[in-house]
Design an enzyme around this catalytic site. Structure first.
Site, PDB file in Angstrom:
ATOM      1  N   SER A  63     -37.122 -12.824 -26.204  1.00 52.74           N
ATOM      2  CA  SER A  63     -36.317 -13.922 -26.221  1.00 52.74           C
ATOM      3  C   SER A  63     -35.245 -14.080 -27.268  1.00 52.74           C
ATOM      4  O   SER A  63     -35.659 -13.554 -28.420  1.00 52.74           O
ATOM      5  CB  SER A  63     -36.848 -15.211 -25.554  1.00 52.74           C
ATOM      6  OG  SER A  63     -35.606 -16.028 -25.232  1.00 52.74           O
ATOM      7  N   HIS A  80     -27.228 -14.935 -25.523  1.00 52.26           N
ATOM      8  CA  HIS A  80     -29.063 -15.171 -25.009  1.00 52.26           C
ATOM      9  C   HIS A  80     -29.251 -14.801 -24.076  1.00 52.26           C
ATOM     10  O   HIS A  80     -27.973 -13.445 -23.256  1.00 52.26           O
ATOM     11  CB  HIS A  80     -29.122 -16.598 -24.216  1.00 52.26           C
ATOM     12  CG  HIS A  80     -29.965 -16.704 -23.272  1.00 52.26           C
ATOM     13  ND1 HIS A  80     -29.940 -15.890 -22.851  1.00 52.26           N
ATOM     14  CD2 HIS A  80     -31.202 -16.830 -23.650  1.00 52.26           C
ATOM     15  CE1 HIS A  80     -31.169 -16.628 -21.789  1.00 52.26           C
ATOM     16  NE2 HIS A  80     -32.185 -17.016 -22.462  1.00 52.26           N
ATOM     17  N   ARG A  85     -39.202 -10.487 -19.409  1.00 50.62           N
ATOM     18  CA  ARG A  85     -39.966 -11.084 -19.698  1.00 50.62           C
ATOM     19  C   ARG A  85     -41.081 -10.597 -18.051  1.00 50.62           C
ATOM     20  O   ARG A  85     -40.338  -9.683 -17.093  1.00 50.62           O
ATOM     21  CB  ARG A  85     -40.216 -12.812 -19.415  1.00 50.62           C
ATOM     22  CG  ARG A  85     -39.241 -13.157 -17.952  1.00 50.62           C
ATOM     23  CD  ARG A  85     -38.881 -14.747 -18.024  1.00 50.62           C
ATOM     24  NE  ARG A  85     -38.280 -14.878 -16.680  1.00 50.62           N
ATOM     25  CZ  ARG A  85     -37.305 -15.056 -16.512  1.00 50.62           C
ATOM     26  NH1 ARG A  85     -36.424 -15.026 -18.320  1.00 50.62           N
ATOM     27  NH2 ARG A  85     -36.641 -15.469 -15.577  1.00 50.62           N
TER      28      ARG A  85
END
Length: 328
Positions: A117, A131, A135
């Protein structure tokens, strides 16, 4: 925090054992995914340090999770361009509460999760916040899926740069499935939205919560898509840093930056699923909240931007349904 499990070695994140109460599907590429993500974190930090071109470096904070696994948080502060940047890697496993499993739509409370992240808060209001999260999850019933996405949050929207951002995302998506970009950009519009403000967080991007191994593709195919999404991040954001960091700004722009950063914090604390997942599964608080901006503030009932101002122009773009590729 004490850790009942394997020793977490700073340069060996791929050596975590498989979750004993949640055996991985056979065959599994979990070790390959975990090793790639750990290496990607290091490579991305090197790219960002080069783009920042200052003396600041990412500091490494290796941590262990009591319930199983751990991670490595890398944080850069007081850079030449980046006021604060966090790049986190984790590989964790265990059992969440039944309530948390229901809230997060987990088919089984046992889980394994690994990912990277990234959130970058630049010093200048002319450089956008960005951002990314990629995952991989496994549930105790054998289901496995990938998730992730990238979104861009300019303090001042530059239409050409927003369009270029979406063009790059579309090109990555099209290499894997032409249906991905239109689906995932709508998903980003819906996800990165502050309903109490009736604003999108920025100019969107792509977001995909659950690409399930089997129904949505093989593990190898979905892993390849995840890698391509991740590898887009460093080169594109380095471009934006180079193009925007020297643009002039003053107190007015900094005041608007403070307000927009507050909106960013509101989303992360009130709506972000990753934040909720980390806190509800006993994750490390400092690593979970490293996405928050270094400086911000909430003025009471601030007046809306005056018509015709750059701030009003930016606010007009913060809505769902903008087709950034309409003329591309």
């Amino acid at each position: 925090m004490p850790f009942a499990g394997p020793v977490l070695r700073p340069n060996c994140f791929a050596c975590f054992p498989l979750l004993s109460v949640n055996p991985a599907p056979s065959p599994t590429i979990r070790p390959e995914i975990e090793a790639w993500l750990a290496d990607f974190q290091l490579r991305l930090c090197q790219q960002l340090e080069t783009a920042d071109a200052g003396p600041a470096r990412f500091l490494t904070d290796a941590w262990q999770r009591e319930g199983g696994g751990g991670g490595r948080s890398k944080v850069l502060e007081h850079g030449r361009v980046l006021e604060k940047g966090g790049v986190g890697f984790s590989a964790v496993w265990g059992q969440m509460s039944e309530a948390a499993a229901r809230q997060l739509h987990m088919p089984d409370p046992h889980f394994y999760a690994t990912g990277v992240s990234v959130v970058l808060h630049p010093r200048s209001p002319r450089v956008p916040i960005i951002h990314m999260n990629v995952r991989y999850f496994e549930a105790g019933n054998g289901e496995a899926w990938f998730g992730g996405g990238i979104d861009l949050t300019p303090i001042y929207v530059d239409e050409a740069q927003a369009r270029r951002f979406h063009e790059r995302l579309r090109d990555v998506c099209n290499r894997h499935n032409p249906a991905y970009y239109p689906k995932f950009t709508r998903w980003a519009d819906d996800y990165f939205y502050l309903p109490h403000r009736q604003e999108t967080r920025g100019v969107g991007g792509i977001f995909y919560d659950r690409l399930t191994v089997g129904p949505d593709g093989t593990a190898e195919e979905l892993f390849a898509f995840m890698r391509d999404v991740a590898e887009l991040f460093g080169p594109f954001y380095s471009e934006l840093m180079a193009e925007n960091q020297a643009l002039p700004y003053g107190e007015r722009e900094e005041a608007w930056q403070t307000q927009r950063r507050a909106r960013y914090a509101e989303f992360n604390l009130a709506f972000d699923r990753g934040t909720r997942f980390g806190l509800e599964t006993g994750g490390r608080t400092e690593s979970i909240l490293m996405s928050l901006p270094p400086r911000t503030g909430w003025a009471y009932n601030p007046a809306p931007p005056a018509p015709g101002t750059p701030e009003a122009a930016t606010l007009a773009w913060l809505r769902k349904g903008v087709d950034w590729l309409a003329d591309a």
